[in-house]
Design a protein around this motif. Structure first.
Motif, PDB file in Angstrom:
ATOM      1  N   VAL A  15       0.868  -1.178   0.000  1.00  0.00           N
ATOM      2  CA  VAL A  15       0.000   0.000   0.000  1.00  0.00           C
ATOM      3  C   VAL A  15       0.905   1.227   0.000  1.00  0.00           C
ATOM      4  O   VAL A  15       1.770   1.367   0.868  1.00  0.00           O
ATOM      5  CB  VAL A  15      -0.920   0.026   1.237  1.00  0.00           C
ATOM      6  N   LYS A  16       0.710   2.103  -0.982  1.00  0.00           N
ATOM      7  CA  LYS A  16       1.486   3.340  -1.058  1.00  0.00           C
ATOM      8  C   LYS A  16       0.539   4.529  -1.077  1.00  0.00           C
ATOM      9  O   LYS A  16      -0.531   4.462  -1.692  1.00  0.00           O
ATOM     10  CB  LYS A  16       2.362   3.361  -2.316  1.00  0.00           C
ATOM     11  N   MET A  17       0.954   5.607  -0.417  1.00  0.00           N
ATOM     12  CA  MET A  17       0.137   6.820  -0.384  1.00  0.00           C
ATOM     13  C   MET A  17       0.954   8.007  -0.878  1.00  0.00           C
ATOM     14  O   MET A  17       2.123   8.164  -0.502  1.00  0.00           O
ATOM     15  CB  MET A  17      -0.356   7.079   1.037  1.00  0.00           C
ATOM     16  N   TYR A  18       0.311   8.810  -1.715  1.00  0.00           N
ATOM     17  CA  TYR A  18       0.951   9.996  -2.290  1.00  0.00           C
ATOM     18  C   TYR A  18       0.086  11.219  -2.013  1.00  0.00           C
ATOM     19  O   TYR A  18      -1.152  11.143  -2.070  1.00  0.00           O
ATOM     20  CB  TYR A  18       1.106   9.847  -3.805  1.00  0.00           C
ATOM     21  N   GLU A  19       0.735  12.330  -1.745  1.00  0.00           N
ATOM     22  CA  GLU A  19      -0.013  13.569  -1.552  1.00  0.00           C
ATOM     23  C   GLU A  19      -0.626  14.003  -2.876  1.00  0.00           C
ATOM     24  O   GLU A  19      -0.002  13.900  -3.939  1.00  0.00           O
ATOM     25  CB  GLU A  19       0.899  14.672  -1.019  1.00  0.00           C
ATOM     26  N   GLY A  20      -1.878  14.479  -2.808  1.00  0.00           N
ATOM     27  CA  GLY A  20      -2.562  14.935  -4.007  1.00  0.00           C
ATOM     28  C   GLY A  20      -3.525  13.897  -4.554  1.00  0.00           C
ATOM     29  O   GLY A  20      -3.627  12.776  -4.046  1.00  0.00           O
ATOM     30  N   THR A  21      -4.234  14.285  -5.597  1.00  0.00           N
ATOM     31  CA  THR A  21      -5.196  13.401  -6.252  1.00  0.00           C
ATOM     32  C   THR A  21      -4.570  12.820  -7.512  1.00  0.00           C
ATOM     33  O   THR A  21      -4.158  13.566  -8.407  1.00  0.00           O
ATOM     34  CB  THR A  21      -6.480  14.169  -6.617  1.00  0.00           C
ATOM     35  N   HIS A  22      -4.494  11.495  -7.571  1.00  0.00           N
ATOM     36  CA  HIS A  22      -3.843  10.825  -8.702  1.00  0.00           C
ATOM     37  C   HIS A  22      -4.697   9.647  -9.170  1.00  0.00           C
ATOM     38  O   HIS A  22      -5.331   8.964  -8.365  1.00  0.00           O
ATOM     39  CB  HIS A  22      -2.452  10.315  -8.306  1.00  0.00           C
ATOM     40  N   GLN A  23      -4.673   9.399 -10.465  1.00  0.00           N
ATOM     41  CA  GLN A  23      -5.330   8.221 -11.036  1.00  0.00           C
ATOM     42  C   GLN A  23      -4.363   7.043 -11.108  1.00  0.00           C
ATOM     43  O   GLN A  23      -4.761   5.890 -10.993  1.00  0.00           O
ATOM     44  CB  GLN A  23      -5.850   8.539 -12.447  1.00  0.00           C
ATOM     45  N   THR A  24      -3.088   7.340 -11.326  1.00  0.00           N
ATOM     46  CA  THR A  24      -2.031   6.330 -11.367  1.00  0.00           C
ATOM     47  C   THR A  24      -0.895   6.787 -10.462  1.00  0.00           C
ATOM     48  O   THR A  24      -0.779   7.980 -10.140  1.00  0.00           O
ATOM     49  CB  THR A  24      -1.501   6.130 -12.798  1.00  0.00           C
ATOM     50  N   GLU A  25      -0.054   5.852 -10.070  1.00  0.00           N
ATOM     51  CA  GLU A  25       1.051   6.198  -9.180  1.00  0.00           C
ATOM     52  C   GLU A  25       1.989   7.193  -9.855  1.00  0.00           C
ATOM     53  O   GLU A  25       2.493   6.929 -10.951  1.00  0.00           O
ATOM     54  CB  GLU A  25       1.840   4.945  -8.789  1.00  0.00           C
TER      55      GLU A  25
END
Length: 334
Positions: free
Chosen positions: A209-219
């Protein structure tokens, strides 16, 4: 002066085979010059040597050059491992450890339809040799043992066939130098073997499980993840259950903190098989913390209806705690 790969190979070939020195020297040089495989034109010239002898000399040459510190391409090493596995399987056919479908059905009194059903649900498995599927003879057990053997085979179906056979047949010091198939015959043996099988099967797949700041459709490839968690989990378990395990089992977590106060982030779930460098993307959840509410949008998920919903927010939750709660919610409701 350190020995060269050629020197080491010559000594080993001389100790194993009664081959003239000039011929051994020529073979080693030609094999090394052709990515550690004897070219077809050169193979014809030594047609009187059996295939297994040539295969062994090729392997000796590769091992010797590696020992001497020679730079060997990874593709060559993989090909050598594949060739060694193929040689081993051919020997298993010759020794009767691997048997044909007809022989397996004869020993078990199985119809073609029944065998097809056993294969389809992973109750038995095959190993491919030279384009033909063979069955491990050890799986042709008496009727009284079939249920337990079939159940164990289904548990370990996440692994490659050769690894499954090794798991079942390798002798273990912890089991008094017995194999798991032998232990399976004991009273209470099924419980012991099934526990070991479940743990071993999970090791063949990792869910992250990875989390990124912001709204993304793909990593995103251009930013570092806020947080990554991963755990070895049986890939046959439901998607959100595996994601929850990754977040809670502490198999791998990075970074360890402190964590920023993030209000908008995207969570990605992926699964990766052992030995496979390419993960399988399974889910994307976009999360927006808005005051007292948490807005969730499931943008992509295998076997999950894509939708949006809202959860109440606890004022003191970090983004990781929010993610754990969301995944727990999805476990229960999807």
């Amino acid at each position: 002066m350190a020995d060269s790969g050629w020197d080491i190979a010559m000594r080993r070939i001389d100790s194993e085979f009664d081959v003239p020195q000039f011929l051994a020297s020529s073979l080693v040089r030609k094999i090394a010059a052709n990515n550690f495989r004897l070219a077809a034109t050169d193979r014809i010239k030594v047609g009187y040597l059996p295939d297994e002898v040539i295969a062994r000399i090729q392997h000796i040459a590769l091992e010797s050059y590696l020992e001497a510190g020679e730079d060997i391409d990874e593709d060559i090493l993989r090909e050598d491992l594949w060739q060694q596995a193929l040689t081993t399987r051919r020997e298993m056919i010759a020794s009767g450890e691997l048997i044909s479908e007809a022989e397996f059905r004869r020993r078990g009194g199985l119809t073609s339809q029944r065998l097809a059903a056993l294969l389809s649900d992973d109750s038995v498995f095959t190993l491919e040799v030279d384009g033909v599927e063979y069955f491990p003879a050890l799986l042709a057990v008496p009727v009284s043992q079939r249920r337990s053997v079939y159940v164990i085979c289904r548990i370990i179906a996440t692994a490659p066939s050769d690894a499954r056979l090794d798991f079942l047949t390798s002798r273990r010091e912890s089991l008094c130098d017995r194999s798991l198939l032998e232990v399976l015959k004991d009273e209470g043996g099924f419980e012991t073997v099934s526990r070991k099988a479940a743990v071993w099967a999970a090791e063949w797949s990792r869910t992250s499980v990875k989390m990124y700041e912001g709204t993304h459709q793909t990593e995103p490839a251009d930013i570092e993840p806020l947080y990554t968690a991963a755990a070895d989990v049986d890939p046959r378990r439901p998607l959100w259950e595996r994601a929850s395990n990754a977040l809670h089992l502490h198999g791998y977590q990075w970074p360890l903190g402190p964590y920023p106060d993030v209000r908008i982030f995207s969570l990605f779930v992926a699964r990766q098989a052992a030995g496979d460098s390419t993960p399988i993307r399974e889910a994307c959840v976009q999360i927006h913390v808005d005051g007292e509410r948490i807005l969730i949008r499931i943008a992509a998920a295998v076997g999950t209806r894509l939708h949006s919903e809202t959860l109440p927010r606890d004022q003191h939750e970090s983004f990781i705690e929010i993610a754990k709660r969301i995944v727990g919610h999805l476990c229960k409701h999807l």
